[in-house]
Design a protein around this motif. Structure first.
Motif, PDB file in Angstrom:
ATOM      1  N   VAL A 167       2.422 -14.313  -1.829  1.00 60.92           N
ATOM      2  CA  VAL A 167       1.561 -13.201  -1.428  1.00 60.92           C
ATOM      3  C   VAL A 167       2.318 -11.919  -1.741  1.00 60.92           C
ATOM      4  CG1 VAL A 167       0.298 -12.070   0.426  1.00 60.92           C
ATOM      5  CG2 VAL A 167       0.527 -14.569   0.424  1.00 60.92           C
ATOM      6  N   THR A 168       1.724 -11.056  -2.552  1.00 63.24           N
ATOM      7  CA  THR A 168       2.381  -9.818  -2.955  1.00 63.24           C
ATOM      8  C   THR A 168       1.679  -8.643  -2.315  1.00 63.24           C
ATOM      9  OG1 THR A 168       2.910 -10.858  -5.084  1.00 63.24           O
ATOM     10  CG2 THR A 168       3.225  -8.489  -4.912  1.00 63.24           C
ATOM     11  N   MET A 169       2.373  -7.974  -1.428  1.00 66.92           N
ATOM     12  CA  MET A 169       1.885  -6.773  -0.775  1.00 66.92           C
ATOM     13  C   MET A 169       2.230  -5.564  -1.663  1.00 66.92           C
ATOM     14  SD  MET A 169       0.829  -8.452   1.888  1.00 66.92           S
ATOM     15  CE  MET A 169       0.372  -7.258   3.146  1.00 66.92           C
ATOM     16  N   PRO A 170       1.704  -4.375  -1.371  1.00 67.50           N
ATOM     17  CA  PRO A 170       2.056  -3.196  -2.163  1.00 67.50           C
ATOM     18  C   PRO A 170       3.565  -2.967  -2.205  1.00 67.50           C
ATOM     19  CG  PRO A 170       0.137  -2.729  -0.805  1.00 67.50           C
ATOM     20  CD  PRO A 170       0.646  -4.079  -0.378  1.00 67.50           C
ATOM     21  N   GLY A 171       4.041  -2.605  -3.378  1.00 65.92           N
ATOM     22  CA  GLY A 171       5.471  -2.363  -3.535  1.00 65.92           C
ATOM     23  C   GLY A 171       5.775  -1.699  -4.863  1.00 65.92           C
ATOM     24  N   GLY A 172       7.045  -1.499  -5.128  1.00 65.82           N
ATOM     25  CA  GLY A 172       7.480  -0.784  -6.320  1.00 65.82           C
ATOM     26  C   GLY A 172       7.954  -1.696  -7.433  1.00 65.82           C
ATOM     27  N   PHE A 173       8.970  -1.241  -8.180  1.00 68.04           N
ATOM     28  CA  PHE A 173       9.433  -1.976  -9.353  1.00 68.04           C
ATOM     29  C   PHE A 173       9.913  -3.386  -8.997  1.00 68.04           C
ATOM     30  CE2 PHE A 173      10.607   2.245 -11.613  1.00 68.04           C
ATOM     31  CZ  PHE A 173       9.320   2.356 -12.102  1.00 68.04           C
ATOM     32  N   GLY A 174      10.656  -3.507  -7.891  1.00 67.92           N
ATOM     33  CA  GLY A 174      11.155  -4.824  -7.515  1.00 67.92           C
ATOM     34  C   GLY A 174      10.032  -5.791  -7.213  1.00 67.92           C
ATOM     35  N   THR A 175       9.007  -5.290  -6.522  1.00 67.80           N
ATOM     36  CA  THR A 175       7.846  -6.122  -6.200  1.00 67.80           C
ATOM     37  C   THR A 175       7.118  -6.532  -7.473  1.00 67.80           C
ATOM     38  OG1 THR A 175       7.603  -4.994  -4.075  1.00 67.80           O
ATOM     39  CG2 THR A 175       5.677  -6.193  -4.897  1.00 67.80           C
ATOM     40  N   MET A 176       6.938  -5.579  -8.395  1.00 73.48           N
ATOM     41  CA  MET A 176       6.268  -5.890  -9.671  1.00 73.48           C
ATOM     42  C   MET A 176       7.068  -6.926 -10.464  1.00 73.48           C
ATOM     43  SD  MET A 176       3.559  -3.908  -9.773  1.00 73.48           S
ATOM     44  CE  MET A 176       2.960  -2.387  -9.027  1.00 73.48           C
TER      45      MET A 176
END
Length: 245
Positions: free
Chosen positions: A161-170
């Motif tokens: 499950v991917t919540m909103p985030g930045g470069f690391g999340t992407m």
């Protein structure tokens, strides 16, 4: 004034030792030939030890879901609250929860799992400034190398499950999607939580990437976009339904 500190695997560095290059940085920097012969072979053993440590810590982990998202999300943010609820419901369904072990969305995921009585895993990473593990970890492992840490996420999760985030999340999102798309791993469910955040990206993927022929139309089916916690939990299936790496 408190001096900055950061972890390098099991080691905590402060003072002048804090200036040592990070492990990933040292691995990728160019070196003189004689230094390569002296240093990189030993670094292979360090990398090996990180894999062994991670496998040893997690080998008995029950079926788990990884939650990715921003370290900058504050506790008063609705996404923090949604992540807590999501993690709690995953535990109630029989899952362990894995995060990056830090603050923000990671803390929310661990908190929801921990307070629900589930197994709450944190996979930390060496960063220039000490981020530290949050207070809601049942099993915590710190890594020097991003690629070792990513392997642990993928090996021990049956859904993401991917919540909103930045470069690391992407980075975590597209790493998982690439392995699923190319068949390197068993098909895992992938949820993007937060339609307002993810719709622009998905419109671009659908309208530019897919229409341009860079991915197949069916690749769009790899992702579920939702604002509903129950839908996200349902998309993960039952514990053990999907295989691991």
């Amino acid at each position: 004034m408190t001096q900055p500190k950061r972890r390098q695997g099991a080691v905590l560095l402060g003072g002048k030792e804090h200036a040592q290059p990070m492990a990933d940085q040292a691995l990728l920097e160019g070196r003189e030939e004689h230094e390569w012969s002296q240093r990189d072979p030993w670094r292979v053993l360090r990398i090996q030890s990180e894999f062994v440590e991670g496998f040893d810590a997690l080998n008995k982990l029950e079926p788990a879901v990884s939650i990715f998202g921003s370290a900058r999300t504050r506790p008063e943010d609705p996404m923090y609250k949604a992540t807590e609820e999501l993690a709690r419901k995953l535990v109630e369904k029989g899952f362990a929860v894995i995060t990056g072990g830090g603050p923000g969305i990671m803390e929310a995921g661990n908190k929801g799992a921990y307070e629900a009585g589930g197994c709450s895993v944190g996979l930390g990473i060496e960063l220039p400034h000490e981020q530290g593990m949050n207070d809601y970890i049942s099993i915590g492992v710190n890594f020097r190398y991003f690629f070792v840490r990513k392997t642990m996420f993928l090996k021990y999760s049956q859904g993401f499950v991917t919540m909103p985030g930045g470069f690391g999340t992407m980075d975590e999102l597209f790493e998982a999607l690439t392995l699923i798309q190319t068949g390197k791993v068993t098909h895992f469910p992938m949820v993007l939580f937060g339609t307002a955040y993810w719709t622009g990206l998905m419109d671009w993927i659908r309208g530019t990437v897919a229409e341009g022929g860079f991915i197949s139309p069916e690749d769009l089916d790899l992702v579920t976009v939702t604002d509903d916690v129950d839908e996200a939990v349902a998309a993960m299936g039952a514990p053990g339904q999907f295989g691991t790496v």
